[in-house]
Design a protein around this motif. Structure first.
Motif, mmCIF file in Angstrom:
data_model
loop_
_atom_site.group_PDB
_atom_site.id
_atom_site.type_symbol
_atom_site.label_atom_id
_atom_site.label_comp_id
_atom_site.label_asym_id
_atom_site.label_seq_id
_atom_site.Cartn_x
_atom_site.Cartn_y
_atom_site.Cartn_z
ATOM 1 N N VAL A 41 -0.945 -1.434 8.592
ATOM 2 C CA VAL A 41 -2.100 -0.563 8.845
ATOM 3 C C VAL A 41 -2.818 -0.235 7.540
ATOM 4 O O VAL A 41 -4.058 -0.273 7.477
ATOM 5 C CB VAL A 41 -1.659 0.725 9.580
ATOM 6 C CG1 VAL A 41 -2.801 1.724 9.665
ATOM 7 C CG2 VAL A 41 -1.148 0.384 10.967
ATOM 8 N N ALA A 42 -2.070 0.054 6.495
ATOM 9 C CA ALA A 42 -2.678 0.383 5.205
ATOM 10 C C ALA A 42 -3.451 -0.809 4.640
ATOM 11 O O ALA A 42 -4.583 -0.647 4.156
ATOM 12 C CB ALA A 42 -1.604 0.832 4.222
ATOM 13 N N ALA B 100 -3.587 -8.951 7.893
ATOM 14 C CA ALA B 100 -2.792 -7.871 7.299
ATOM 15 C C ALA B 100 -1.300 -8.126 7.502
ATOM 16 O O ALA B 100 -0.497 -7.883 6.592
ATOM 17 C CB ALA B 100 -3.195 -6.528 7.898
ATOM 18 N N VAL B 101 -0.921 -8.622 8.669
ATOM 19 C CA VAL B 101 0.489 -8.934 8.937
ATOM 20 C C VAL B 101 0.965 -10.043 8.007
ATOM 21 O O VAL B 101 2.042 -9.941 7.398
ATOM 22 C CB VAL B 101 0.701 -9.330 10.421
ATOM 23 C CG1 VAL B 101 2.084 -9.935 10.636
ATOM 24 C CG2 VAL B 101 0.490 -8.144 11.331
ATOM 25 N N ALA C 143 -7.416 -0.667 4.049
ATOM 26 C CA ALA C 143 -7.849 -0.676 2.650
ATOM 27 C C ALA C 143 -8.643 -1.929 2.302
ATOM 28 O O ALA C 143 -9.608 -1.862 1.532
ATOM 29 C CB ALA C 143 -6.650 -0.540 1.723
ATOM 30 N N LEU C 144 -8.236 -3.067 2.845
ATOM 31 C CA LEU C 144 -8.877 -4.326 2.486
ATOM 32 C C LEU C 144 -9.827 -4.835 3.560
ATOM 33 O O LEU C 144 -10.391 -5.917 3.411
ATOM 34 C CB LEU C 144 -7.801 -5.382 2.188
ATOM 35 C CG LEU C 144 -6.834 -5.025 1.052
ATOM 36 C CD1 LEU C 144 -5.778 -6.102 0.910
ATOM 37 C CD2 LEU C 144 -7.593 -4.830 -0.242
ATOM 38 N N ASP C 145 -9.982 -4.086 4.638
ATOM 39 C CA ASP C 145 -10.864 -4.450 5.747
ATOM 40 C C ASP C 145 -10.493 -5.825 6.308
ATOM 41 O O ASP C 145 -11.350 -6.671 6.524
ATOM 42 C CB ASP C 145 -12.327 -4.404 5.303
ATOM 43 C CG ASP C 145 -13.281 -4.334 6.489
ATOM 44 O OD1 ASP C 145 -12.859 -3.834 7.543
ATOM 45 O OD2 ASP C 145 -14.430 -4.801 6.356
ATOM 46 N N PHE C 146 -9.181 -6.057 6.480
ATOM 47 C CA PHE C 146 -8.658 -7.294 7.042
ATOM 48 C C PHE C 146 -8.519 -7.150 8.550
ATOM 49 O O PHE C 146 -8.454 -6.042 9.086
ATOM 50 C CB PHE C 146 -7.265 -7.601 6.488
ATOM 51 C CG PHE C 146 -7.246 -8.231 5.121
ATOM 52 C CD1 PHE C 146 -8.387 -8.461 4.387
ATOM 53 C CD2 PHE C 146 -6.039 -8.614 4.570
ATOM 54 C CE1 PHE C 146 -8.342 -9.043 3.131
ATOM 55 C CE2 PHE C 146 -5.971 -9.205 3.322
ATOM 56 C CZ PHE C 146 -7.126 -9.419 2.610
#
Length: 66
Positions: free
Chosen positions: A26-27, A39-40, A31-34
């Motif tokens: 989630v972070a 993100a996973v 944070a990176l707008d992925f």
């Protein structure tokens, strides 16, 4: 902190690991707008790097070899 308790400690460690992985995803996503998928993948790659670094550090000390 409660990892030393037989059986319950292992369960607590598993829950904490999963919770940490989920919050990391989630972070990273926020944070990176992925996307969630990216993100996973990013979180898993970071976790694998961490495991490799720990192994490189701990094997010569004898912690992982018994």
């Amino acid at each position: 902190m409660l990892g030393w308790i037989p059986i319950l400690g292992a369960l607590i460690q598993l829950v904490v690991f999963i919770w940490t992985l989920v919050t990391t995803v989630v972070a990273i996503r926020q944070a990176l707008d992925f996307t969630t998928g990216r993100a996973v993948v990013t979180a898993v790659i970071a976790w694998l790097v961490l495991v490799i670094v720990y192994a490189i550090i701990l094997i010569p000390v004898g912690v992982l070899t018994g």
